[in-house]
Structure formats: C-alpha cells, structure tokens
Design a protein around this motif. Structure first.
Motif, PDB file in Angstrom:
ATOM      1  N   GLN A 153      10.654   4.358   5.187  1.00 15.53           N
ATOM      2  CA  GLN A 153       9.642   3.798   4.302  1.00 15.53           C
ATOM      3  C   GLN A 153       8.270   4.166   4.848  1.00 15.53           C
ATOM      4  OE1 GLN A 153      10.096   1.959   1.344  1.00 15.53           O
ATOM      5  NE2 GLN A 153       7.916   2.406   1.169  1.00 15.53           N
ATOM      6  N   THR A 154       7.505   4.990   4.125  1.00 19.11           N
ATOM      7  CA  THR A 154       6.218   5.439   4.630  1.00 19.11           C
ATOM      8  C   THR A 154       5.128   4.407   4.334  1.00 19.11           C
ATOM      9  OG1 THR A 154       5.879   6.714   2.591  1.00 19.11           O
ATOM     10  CG2 THR A 154       6.826   7.873   4.474  1.00 19.11           C
ATOM     11  N   PHE A 155       4.046   4.448   5.124  1.00 14.52           N
ATOM     12  CA  PHE A 155       2.986   3.451   5.019  1.00 14.52           C
ATOM     13  C   PHE A 155       2.012   3.735   3.888  1.00 14.52           C
ATOM     14  CE2 PHE A 155       4.302   2.933   9.485  1.00 14.52           C
ATOM     15  CZ  PHE A 155       4.482   1.559   9.515  1.00 14.52           C
ATOM     16  N   ALA A 156       1.748   5.007   3.608  1.00 16.82           N
ATOM     17  CA  ALA A 156       0.742   5.339   2.604  1.00 16.82           C
ATOM     18  C   ALA A 156       1.268   6.406   1.646  1.00 16.82           C
ATOM     19  CB  ALA A 156      -0.537   5.823   3.296  1.00 16.82           C
ATOM     20  N   PRO A 157       2.326   6.088   0.909  1.00 22.32           N
ATOM     21  CA  PRO A 157       2.913   7.115   0.034  1.00 22.32           C
ATOM     22  C   PRO A 157       1.995   7.490  -1.122  1.00 22.32           C
ATOM     23  CG  PRO A 157       3.877   4.987  -0.430  1.00 22.32           C
ATOM     24  CD  PRO A 157       3.017   4.803   0.774  1.00 22.32           C
TER      25      PRO A 157
END
Length: 251
Positions: free
Chosen positions: A243-247
């Motif tokens: 899960q990326t922080f700034a997609p």
C-alpha cells in the motif's frame, strides 16, 4: 489465437528447482537459446520449479515449415504449459521471450499468474533506430550449430525467417494492452535497445503494471547486473503489492 491453428511444435526443455511452476522464456535470434538466461535461472530455481522451453528454430527445438511468428511461438508455449506443466505459471520472458509471454497473457490469462516482461516491445516501432539493421554477429552461427537438430547449414534460413518477423511484429496497440489484466513487471535498461518512451507507454497502458529501469545497463541487463535484476524479479514474483503512501496512477 487464430481459429485454425497449425500443430504446435514440441519444445525442448529442461527443469530446475522446486516450488510453484515458472516458465523462463529466452531471447530470440538464430543461435540464441535458453543458455542466455543462465544468470536468472539459478536465482529463480531457489524459489520455483523453473522450466526453460526453447522456441521453434532455437536451441535444441527444430524449425518447422513456413514462417515464424510470435503468435505461433505463443501457441507452442501455451501447448507446452498445458501438456507438460499442467498448471498456471509465473512467466518470465526476455526480449523476444517477453513478447511471447505478453502474447500468452493476452490470449490465455488463465495460464499466467504473474508476468515479468524484460527488455521487450509490444510494437516493433519500440526498438531504437538501427537496432534491427544489419546482419547478426557471426558468432551466433556457431552457437546455432552447437545445438540445432537442423544443423548449421539451416542457420541462414532461420535468420531470414526471424528478420522477416522482426520487421513487422509485434504490432499491438495501447488499446490492446489495456485489455491485459495480468499483474506485470516491466523491466528495461536505462541504455536499452528498447526506447524508454515505449516502455513507459506500455507501463501506462497495462492496468496492473509496475516499472523498473535498471541503471547502468543495456539490452543485456540480466547478465550485466544479475544480482539487482534477480532481486527485482524475485521480489515481484513472491510478494504482494504494498500500500503506497501517495498513489497517483494507482489511486
């Protein structure tokens, strides 16, 4: 696949390691075969049951009458997966092998668990200018003769067939790519024979793509930086997306 498919060629193959099945598809060219992927083979065999089929007219697999195409080689490989492996596979392909793997994912997504697409193109205009010009290096003739059941005198026939294929194939569009749902890692060198813009266009078109540009390498990236390339491939095949922080693209 075409409605009336010719009989598949029986592909020579070897097996290595244990675990979930992984098909490792070699680059193309007369005189090129599964030996080209030795640096990736040892690393993958630590985690997977690796199969190394050699395509028609490559390595120890004979040529067949008529032209060679990516569709035909994909058909051969689909038959191989179904008849020899018997389960969906992780597909890792390099150069022409990447195109074959992509073609399989397009026609038979049920057979592809994840796809690693290394230094390939989805359209023949993705090669850098001049890459397909000129004659193949002469050492490939000797390499062909070392393994081919057709004998070294058949080399020029195969070279001509592959040149004709490369002049017009593959010819997928970005719209075609948007229909391929397989999770895909696109790997390319920063000084590749594949145009970086082409790799980026592919990354932006495939719905579930990830992109790795390997610094300080060329079209031979798997040989030039094997530890880094194998780390990227293994990480992609054995772990789920984070899960990326700034997609942005994946938002």
């Amino acid at each position: 696949m075409p409605a009336a498919e010719p009989p598949a060629v029986s592909l020579w193959y070897a097996e290595h390691g244990h675990g979930d099945p992984c098909a490792l598809l070699h680059p193309g060219g007369a005189g090129v075969d599964s030996r080209a992927l030795a640096p990736a083979l040892d690393a993958l065999a630590r985690d997977f049951h690796v199969y190394t089929p050699e395509q028609r007219a490559h390595g120890r697999t004979p040529d067949a009458d008529g032209p060679i195409s990516y569709e035909l080689m994909a058909h051969d490989t689909i038959t191989f997966i179904e008849s020899v492996i018997g389960h969906p596979v992780y597909l890792v392909g390099c150069s022409d092998g990447a195109v074959i793997a992509l073609t399989i994912a397009r026609h038979r997504p049920d057979l592809v668990r994840r796809l690693v697409f290394v230094a390939g193109v989805f359209h023949h205009d993705g090669w850098e200018e001049g890459v397909l010009d000129g004659e193949p290096p002469e050492f490939l003739r000797q390499s062909y003769g070392e393994l081919s059941p057709d004998g070294i005198d058949h080399y020029d026939v195969v070279a001509a067939k592959l040149a004709a294929m490369h002049a017009s194939e593959p010819a997928l569009s970005q719209a075609d790519l948007q229909k391929i749902a397989s999770r895909t890692l696109i790997m390319v060198a920063d000084d590749d024979e594949v145009r970086l813009e082409h790799a980026i266009a592919m990354y932006r078109s495939l719905p579930a793509a990830e992109l790795a540009v390997v610094p300080g390498t060329s079209h031979g990236l798997l040989v030039e930086k094997p530890d880094l390339c194998n780390l990227l491939i293994r990480e992609f095949l054995t772990t789920d997306p984070v899960q990326t922080f700034a997609p942005i693209r994946r938002a």
